[in-house]
Scaffold this active site. Structure first.
Site, PDB file in Angstrom:
ATOM      1  N   PRO A 199       3.706  -6.397  -8.684  1.00 59.41           N
ATOM      2  CG  PRO A 199       3.971  -4.075  -8.598  1.00 59.41           C
ATOM      3  CD  PRO A 199       4.729  -5.350  -8.825  1.00 59.41           C
ATOM      4  CB  CYS A 200       1.391  -5.084 -12.884  1.00 60.28           C
ATOM      5  SG  CYS A 200       1.288  -3.385 -12.351  1.00 60.28           S
TER       6      CYS A 200
END
Ligand SMILES: NC(=O)c1ccc[n+]([C@@H]2O[C@H](COP(=O)([O-])OP(=O)(O)OC[C@H]3O[C@@H](n4cnc5c(N)ncnc54)[C@H](O)[C@@H]3O)[C@@H](O)[C@H]2O)c1
Length: 471
Positions: free
Chosen positions: A269-270
């Protein structure tokens, strides 16, 4: 001295943060719009999958409670962390659509509250957001001025899912953007009570801290991609091994040993979205974005390359087994994960795919709609496949006995993206292909001619635009 903390957003990052603060002696009020998360916290249960979270919740000893009411949480605490999602927009920037209503609630609470309250934005935002919309909304709704009547900080985290608790309590460094020295110092003191190490602290203005957050992750993705490029080079040179090469270059202090594995695409997610956000930022200010964009293009092209390699090994109408859909072990997140992207790429080429992951929610709509078959065990996934790819290095895969991998009829191909299964090389009935080594070359003689021109970066091949990511 701060005694009570509120944390708004009890998701993958916020829930472990709230639990860690409570475990370290603070009284904590967690807030989420999701009633199930609030109830889970109030039962002392982990609302998200994260190793160590249950243990740390037990050591909170009743100091952590949760509510859906942001204003009540602000009124009974002295510092509020905002940890809600900031989804990616089509151009790679981040949306404030969840942050804005939270700021409005906080501002209204501040209007009613006496005393100096500190608002800490932990969600990843585009540079300019904290001094822009976030500050404006807080000031308009509270009628107060940031840096005078209340404090405002930007304080992103660099945790990795799967080790959030350890990373949060043992950060490499603390990054704090501050409206005023008093607020920054108070936040630093909170961390000194939470951290088990003695991290260095960078206290900056808002925009520099916001750029630094994106820059850290973008730099790491570039480093990962560089190691992956070396892996592809080693695969073309008999006798070479990327582990030997990266082991050597990692000894150079200018380079360092971390994030030099030389495997397949990064995900989660990053990393992908922070890197794309830096590229988007560069474009917005008309600065060159080439390096961040090239990293993203390379990372995505590797999925298509791995699909090419897989298809080369696949008999007519054969099936591919993918072990591991999560972007790393010890998380259930499949967002932008290599195994999951590979499954979709192969399905788009009408290849039969069977998948297994020990933790991912493989029964989700997205997985089921993708047309992949979901196996109940790793052994079933291997048994149904002519080519098996170890996409996530879950430790349990290494415990599968040799007989489950081998096949007596026609040798089963196993593609090991992480070089953890060397024992398979010795077994009959397996064609073992180990990425990152020159040893894979004789087994894939056609691979270089087959590999897409786009992956080789040939002139005239259009570069793909970033596809964005999402929380
Ligand atoms: N997950 C990571 O690995 C990680 C690492 C570093 C930074 N971040 C950043 O942290 C932020 C949060 O990420 P996450 O992964 O925890 O997201 P998440 O989606 O797991 O959790 C966000 C939570 O916020 C809640 N929420 C949304 N609107 C709300 C509101 N108005 N009031 C209260 N709660 C609300 C949601 O219900 C959800 O539980 C993002 O900006 C992300 O980029 C995440």
């Amino acid at each position: 001295m701060i005694e009570a903390i509120s944390v708004v957003g009890l998701g993958k990052l916020g829930a472990p943060m709230a639990a860690c603060f409570a475990a370290k002696g603070f009284r904590v009020v967690g807030v989420d719009v999701d009633e199930r998360k609030v109830q889970a916290i109030n039962r002392g249960e982990a609302p998200v999958f994260e190793p160590q979270l249950s243990d740390i919740l037990s050591s909170a000893h009743g100091r952590l409670e949760a509510t859906q009411d942001v204003q009540a949480a602000v009124l009974t605490t002295s510092i509020t962390f905002i940890v809600v999602a900031t989804p990616s927009e089509p151009d790679g920037g981040f949306s404030l659509r969840y942050v804005v209503p939270v700021c409005e609630h906080i501002g209204r609470a501040l209007r009613r509250k006496g005393g100096f309250h500190i608002v800490v934005l932990t969600s990843t935002v585009m540079p300019g957001s904290t001094a822009g919309d976030v500050r404006r909304i807080l000031e308009e709704t509270s009628g107060l001025r940031a840096g005078e009547s209340f404090g405002l900080c930007y304080n992103p985290e660099f945790i990795a899912l799967g080790s959030v608790v350890r990373d949060f309590m043992n950060p490499d460094f603390l990054l704090i953007g501050e409206s005023d020295p008093r607020s920054g110092k108070t936040l630093e003191d909170v961390y000194h009570r939470v951290c088990e190490n003695k991290p260095r602290v960078a206290r900056l203005n808002f925009v520099d801290a916001e750029i630094a957050k994106l820059a850290v992750n973008s730099f790491v993705t570039t480093k990962i991609s560089f190691a992956n490029m070396l892996a592809r080079i080693c695969e073309g040179l008999p006798g070479s091994s990327v582990d030997q090469v990266t082991g050597a270059i990692g000894m150079d202090s200018r380079i360092g040993a971390r994030y030099l594995k030389g495997a397949i695409s990064y995900g989660g997610p990053c990393f992908p979205r922070d890197n794309l956000a830096l590229a988007a930022l560069a474009r917005r200010v008309e600065a060159p974005s080439d390096i961040a964009q090239a990293t993203d293009n390379f990372n995505r092209a590797q999925i298509r390359w791995l699909a090419d390699v897989t298809q080369l090994c696949l008999p007519d109408r054969g099936a591919v087994g993918i072990l591991g859909l999560t972007y790393k072990p010890n998380t259930d997140v499949i967002e932008e994960a290599a195994g999951w992207l590979l499954a979709q790429e192969l399905r788009s080429r009408s290849v039969s795919v069977v998948v297994f992951d020990p933790a991912a929610h493989t029964k989700t709509k997205a997985v089921l709609a993708s047309g992949v078959e979901v196996a109940s065990t790793a052994r079933e996934c291997i048994a149904k496949a002519d080519v098996t790819i170890i996409a996530t290095p879950w430790p349990e895969f290494a415990k599968i006995e040799g007989t489950s991998w081998a096949r007596s009829s026609a040798a089963r191909t196993v593609i090991d993206c992480w070089r953890g299964f060397g024992f398979l090389e010795m077994l009959e009935g397996i064609n073992y292909i180990c990425l990152g080594t020159g040893a894979m070359l004789p087994k894939l003689e056609r691979v270089t001619e087959f590999t897409s021109a786009e992956f080789r970066g040939e002139p005239g091949v259009p570069q793909l635009a970033g596809e964005g990511g999402a929380d």
